[in-house]
Scaffold this active site. Structure first.
Site, PDB file in Angstrom:
ATOM      1  CD  GLU A  10     -68.729 -46.372 -38.688  1.00 24.55           C
ATOM      2  OE1 GLU A  10     -68.853 -45.222 -39.129  1.00 24.55           O
ATOM      3  OE2 GLU A  10     -69.527 -47.300 -38.957  1.00 24.55           O
ATOM      4  CG  ASP A  26     -74.544 -41.867 -45.855  1.00 24.69           C
ATOM      5  OD1 ASP A  26     -74.983 -40.709 -45.707  1.00 24.69           O
ATOM      6  OD2 ASP A  26     -73.970 -42.493 -44.944  1.00 24.69           O
TER       7      ASP A  26
END
Length: 242
Positions: A10, A26
């Site tokens: 991440e 996103d």
């Protein structure tokens, strides 16, 4: 170790990035904190609510009405849930709380365990996956895609559905995990956007660990796609900061 691996995927390193917050475009709104809580899926709201229960007068409390409004929208209203116009100032407030208040960091760590690690253990157990590597694979899948159907195309329930018929036809846990990672990687690579295909490297690294047979996640662990090697360390020292 599972948390350190996913943190590397991440954030690029195994440190807990409590202060991180960004709009990744996103369709999840802001992504923030140690495991990427988001305003679009509602788990960021749960973090702020938990924090506010323990520290009522905090810099994030003023954003609760808008966070609740977003969380109440239909799951089908992707555009509405990803809207951040009503959250001006949230990034600065999030970073301030994370940098200055150990309680907020502790809340994030606890919520990450409740929202992601515990569901990972439960889902893995249901299909007979017991090894630390197997749990890490389930944990990473749930962190990225959710344990419910918030992500309509790629999520843990759908992956389990697609791999169900392979449970008895593969060679034990290793075979099943191989099928799970293969399907997950194909779903990411074929997804019609610019977000999921770019993240397929994390699955490649998990596949490499599986192929190496490192089921106990014994360090050092090399994540080649990210150019990081994880050495032995006390995970609790990293992830619980009271």
């Amino acid at each position: 170790m599972a948390r350190r691996i996913t943190s590397t995927f991440e954030n690029g390193d195994d440190q807990p990035h409590y202060e991180y917050i960004e709009n990744l475009d996103d369709q999840r709104g802001y992504t923030a904190g140690v495991v990427g809580f988001t305003t679009g899926t509602g788990d960021l709201l749960k973090v702020v609510e938990a924090y506010t229960r323990e520290r009522p007068n905090n810099v994030l409390a003023p954003f609760l009405p808008e966070l609740r409004r977003l969380a109440a929208l239909s799951q089908c209203d992707v555009a509405g849930r990803s809207d951040v116009q009503g959250l001006a100032g949230l990034p600065d407030a999030w970073r301030e709380a994370a940098r200055n208040d150990a309680l907020f960091r502790d809340v994030q760590a606890r919520m990450a365990q409740d929202f992601y690690l515990r569901p990972a253990l439960q889902y893995a157990g249901r299909v007979g996956v017991r090894s630390p590597l197997g749990v890490a694979i389930f944990y990473d899948t749930i962190v990225q895609h959710g344990w419910h159907r918030t992500e309509s195309e790629v999520n843990m329930p759908r992956l389990l559905s697609l791999t169900e018929r392979h449970r008895n036809s593969t060679s034990g846990e290793a075979g099943y995990l191989g099928v799970l990672l293969h399907i997950r990687r194909r779903m990411l690579c074929c997804y019609p956007d610019n977000t999921w295909p770019e993240s397929a490297g994390r699955v490649a690294d998990l596949q490499a660990l599986l192929q190496a047979g490192n089921f106990n996640l014994s360090p050092p662990i090399t994540l080649a796609a990210f150019g990081v090697t994880l050495e032995p360390v006390d995970d609790d020292r990293l992830y619980v900061q009271r």
